[in-house]
Design an enzyme around this catalytic site. Structure first.
Site, short mmCIF file in Angstrom:
data_model
loop_
_atom_site.label_atom_id
_atom_site.label_comp_id
_atom_site.label_asym_id
_atom_site.label_seq_id
_atom_site.Cartn_x
_atom_site.Cartn_y
_atom_site.Cartn_z
N GLN A 671 0.68 -1.37 -0.04
CA GLN A 671 0.10 0.09 0.04
C GLN A 671 0.87 1.31 0.26
OE1 GLN A 671 -3.21 -0.56 -0.20
NE2 GLN A 671 -3.97 1.42 -0.31
N GLU A 672 2.02 1.19 0.69
CA GLU A 672 2.73 2.38 0.81
C GLU A 672 3.56 2.68 -0.30
OE1 GLU A 672 3.34 4.69 2.97
OE2 GLU A 672 1.92 4.26 4.79
N SER A 673 4.35 1.72 -0.98
CA SER A 673 5.24 2.12 -1.88
C SER A 673 5.01 0.83 -3.26
CB SER A 673 6.76 1.75 -1.59
OG SER A 673 6.90 0.27 -1.02
N TYR A 779 -7.10 3.34 3.51
CA TYR A 779 -5.90 2.77 3.42
C TYR A 779 -5.71 1.66 4.58
CZ TYR A 779 -0.87 2.93 5.40
OH TYR A 779 0.48 2.62 6.15
#
Length: 826
Positions: A671-673, A779
């Site tokens: 999800q972040e990168s 998220y």
């Protein structure tokens, strides 16, 4: 005599962090042999009738990328497109043999040039003197197709740097050394010669290009480039003949721009002006359009654009988020003395809307706009309402919305104002007033863009105020009226909760829970629904006709193997070796019948040289329904790229050390990168787990690593080590409740404290749905959903492996965790 020349720069591919080192990995030749085996023994995919034609039509939509330059991406040409019908059987046999020969040559070239790949990729990405020197030296040391690929890599890089003479020289050497990529050598060589002013040499390369390279993706681009070359040679009639002979390319912006320039060169000014206007108005966001407008201005014909036409351009810029360009057009129109007062006011209001987006509109400027009784007057009030909201002027906000209600009850700007006002009061925790605005919008503008979201929020914040009967009705309406809206997933769950806890109808609750699980099996609320079904025990679901529409999406045919020996696919692999990765999608799409395997084929190529994130994005676009699909409905090869487990040993070790679920950590990284170790966000967060430099330094000290530099956070192993430590600490602050910890990881601890204080909540599910920031709420839910998918993929993979083992059948084709981590299988 005026000469026409348009540069056609080549788009630079995104660089991969793994390529910056410019080294050759150990065992690369073994990899090449394994990749060759895979290419030669891939299973047959079923061709779909008309697929090649569809791909070709889609490719023709591509437009340019650089001001004053025709940068249209290559258009797809089907492999059989140039074949005549008579004698088809006889020539078909010849084509089959020719195809096999081409494929064999491409495979040999691929293996021979494998060591070139990291250097060529690095050169395309950074184009430093050292990178040029390394690939050039490689080219000089080798011969044949290996040298040809290296010279192509250098020539391509020089084109990116607009060093046309150097590009042309290297592309000539590429043509002399080999012909596996002859169409690239010729087309890019012609472009370099033309851009460098050597049109005679360019024409030699372009003449008869389609006959020599009938399957090339450049076939549809060649006419417009050749027309430019002939214009440069003052052969205007020849330029027109070239375009007239290629009617299939007429739907391209570059073709139409070339035709306009031919008209201009032959003195047909009126026709040229009409053609330039056609390019400008048909493809307003393309750089061909910018060139067309420049030419219109040079001809003194820009004034021939009507106010409506200029308005259409400005509207296109506005919709594309190009507010500065849109504002320039609107302001120019507003200053014109012609036109009626209403038109001028419309232009002024539209310009003010751009200025609001650019955060430079003042209250005084907005108030100075004409208070008309049409949509422009409504939009003026909307702008004033937004300015009042920005300065926290509640009385002004209420006043402007009331004026819109009274004077413009059916205007879209009232709908926009209602939604914005609801959001404002939601953030102020004035839930009753927020519900009023949301309800007003949903009732009076049920077809508006924000209707489904506003309708859901009206129901949810009624629920949070304890107005359960009111909330239940809204949830039921949401399920019935907005079945495709993302918010309806929440409505299914919370209506079930009300059936269970307020209405005491376990059968209805079970029916809603089961519909949710059936249609959205991995979602956060599907997980909650499973827990609630366990709590309900043996409650039998009742029949609810409104829920029958909630079923999993239909999965299209997906092959995890590509057709044996397809030359376009093999050429795509070879292009990566030469650093021309930007052409991979077009090459694969050019293969007949590729619709069922093009996504996985492209993704595997990117995975093969370490661009996990790029491969994932390809399949995300190709399979937008994947997160709601049952695991066994999609081949494992797709899942392993959609949910990669690169750095798995490190993730597992550091998760164990910090008491974390490795699937949770992998989901957070995704999800972040998207597993891009070089990712740096606009908020200055670094690496796989997107650590702020201050957090990274603190975690490094706690790990006993001393002082670290910010750039070290781009090291994936270190980033995981520090990121898991930080995630463990965050989890511990919130009693190891992942929903709280993930919200804090995304939005910050202070906001989570604030949101917790807005309780009480009857469960963590209520907290999650009450997060006022859409980004943070989604998220949290996405990471928990993906954690479930990761676990399901591995469980399914182990089950399939066990079945194969019991049956005594080989399981070599089953993608393993190791294969999903590897960067060595194209």
């Amino acid at each position: 005599m005026r000469k026409f020349r348009r540069d056609l720069p080549i788009r630079m591919p995104k660089s991969a962090g793994s390529l910056r080192r410019g080294i050759v990995a150990p065992g690369l030749w073994l990899f090449a042999l394994l990749a060759l085996f895979a290419l030669g023994n891939a299973g047959q995919a079923q061709s779909t009738a008309g697929t090649a034609t569809k791909h070709r039509a889609a490719a023709k939509k591509a437009t340019g990328k650089s001001a004053g330059k025709s940068t249209s991406k290559p258009t797809v040409k089907t492999a059989g497109g140039a074949t005549a019908k008579s004698g088809a059987a006889r020539r078909g046999t010849k084509r089959t043999k020719g195809r096999a020969a081409r494929t064999a040559k491409l495979k040999q070239a691929f293996v021979a040039s494998t060591e070139l790949r990291p250097m060529a990729q690095q050169l395309a990405a950074i184009r430093t003197a050292a990178a040029y020197a390394g690939v050039s030296a490689y080219a000089h040391r080798h011969t044949g197709e290996t040298a040809a690929a290296a010279y192509l890599a250098v020539g391509h890089a020089y084109l990116l740097d607009n060093r046309f003479a150097d590009a042309a020289a290297n592309l000539r050497q590429a043509r002399a050394a080999g012909d596996a990529l002859a169409d690239y050598d010729e087309y890019l060589g012609a472009k370099a010669e033309h851009d460098g002013g050597n049109n005679a040499a360019a024409e030699e390369l372009l003449k008869g290009f389609a006959e020599r390279n009938p399957d090339s993706i450049f076939v549809d681009q060649v006419p417009e480039l050749e027309a430019q070359v002939l214009l440069g040679m003052n052969d205007y009639a020849g330029a027109r003949r070239v375009l007239a002979a290629a009617p299939d390319s007429a739907g391209r912006a570059g073709y139409q721009l070339a035709l306009a320039e031919v008209n201009q060169a032959q003195g047909q000014t009126a026709d040229a002006g009409s053609a330039y206007k056609h390019v400008l108005l048909t493809w307003p966001l393309s750089y061909e359009a910018q060139t067309a407008r420049t030419r219109l201005t040079a001809l003194g014909l820009e004034s021939s654009l009507t106010a409506a036409e200029v308005r259409s351009l400005a509207d296109a810029y506005y919709k594309a988020g190009r507010y500065e360009e849109a504002a320039e057009q609107y302001h120019a129109l507003a200053r014109q003395s012609g036109g009626n007062a209403a038109e001028r006011n419309g232009f002024a209001v539209a310009a003010a809307a751009c200025d609001l987006k650019l955060k430079r509109l003042t209250r005084e400027e907005a108030e100075a706009l004409t208070a008309s009784n049409d949509e422009n007057g409504a939009r003026r009030l909307y702008l004033l309402m937004e300015l009042a909201r920005n300065r926290d002027d509640l009385a002004g906000q209420v006043s402007y919305v009331d004026q819109l209600r009274t004077g413009f009850p059916h205007s879209q700007w009232l709908a926009e104002a209602l939604y914005s006002s609801g959001n404002m009061y939601l953030l102020r925790k004035d839930y009753a007033r927020a519900v009023t605005y949301y309800t007003d919008l949903a009732e009076h503008f049920p077809q508006s863009t924000n209707a489904a979201a506003a309708h859901w929020r009206a129901g949810w914040w009624s629920y949070r105020q304890g107005l359960y009967d009111q909330a239940a009705k809204v949830f039921e309406d949401q399920i019935r009226e907005y079945p495709g809206a993302k918010e309806t997933v929440s409505a299914l769950y919370w209506r079930a909760r009300l059936y269970e806890e307020q209405d005491h109808e376990p059968g209805m609750a079970a029916a809603h829970y089961r519909a949710l699980i059936r249609a959205y099996s991995h979602y956060f609320y599907a997980q909650m629904a499973r827990e609630r079904l366990v709590a309900l025990g043996d409650a039998a679901p009742v029949s609810v006709p409104a829920l029958e529409k909630y079923v999993p999406e239909t999965i299209p045919k997906l092959d995890d193997t590509a057709p044996e020996g397809d030359p376009h696919l093999v050429k795509a692999h070879l292009l990566v070796n030469a650093g021309l990765s930007e052409y991979v999608p077009e090459e694969i799409a050019a293969a007949p019948g590729s619709s069922s395997w093009s996504g996985i084929a492209e993704a595997k190529i990117y995975t093969s040289y370490g661009e996990t994130y790029r491969a994932m994005r390809v399949l995300k676009r190709a399979l937008p329904f994947a997160t709601s699909a049952p695991i066994k409905s999609i081949p494992l090869a797709y899942w392993r790229i959609l949910f990669p487990e690169v750095y798995w040993d490190t993730i597992q070790a550091e998760s164990t050390k910090n008491g974390l679920d490795p699937y949770l950590v992998a989901s957070l990284i995704r999800q972040e990168s998207e597993f891009n170790p070089s990712a740096i966000s606009h908020a200055n967060a670094y690496g796989l787990m997107q650590l702020l430099p201050s957090v990274g330094r603190q975690m490094a000290r706690e790990e006993g690593l001393g002082s670290i530099e910010t750039r070290q956070l781009l090291d994936p192993i270190l980033n995981i080590k520090l990121g898991t430590r930080y995630l463990r600490q965050t989890m511990e602050k919130y009693g190891r409740v992942p929903e709280y910890a993930l919200a804090a990881y995304n939005a910050g601890e202070n906001r989570v404290v604030d949101w917790q204080a807005a309780g009480p909540y009857h469960g963590v599910d209520e907290f999650v749905e009450s997060i006022p920031f859409t980004e943070t709420r989604e998220y949290v839910q996405s990471i928990l959903r993906n954690q479930e998918i990761y676990r399901g993929i591995d469980q399914y993979a182990h089950g399939v492996s066990a079945q194969h083992a019991e049956a005594g059948s080989p399981i070599a084709a089953l993608p393993s965790k190791a294969e999903s981590r590897s960067a060595s299988t194209p």
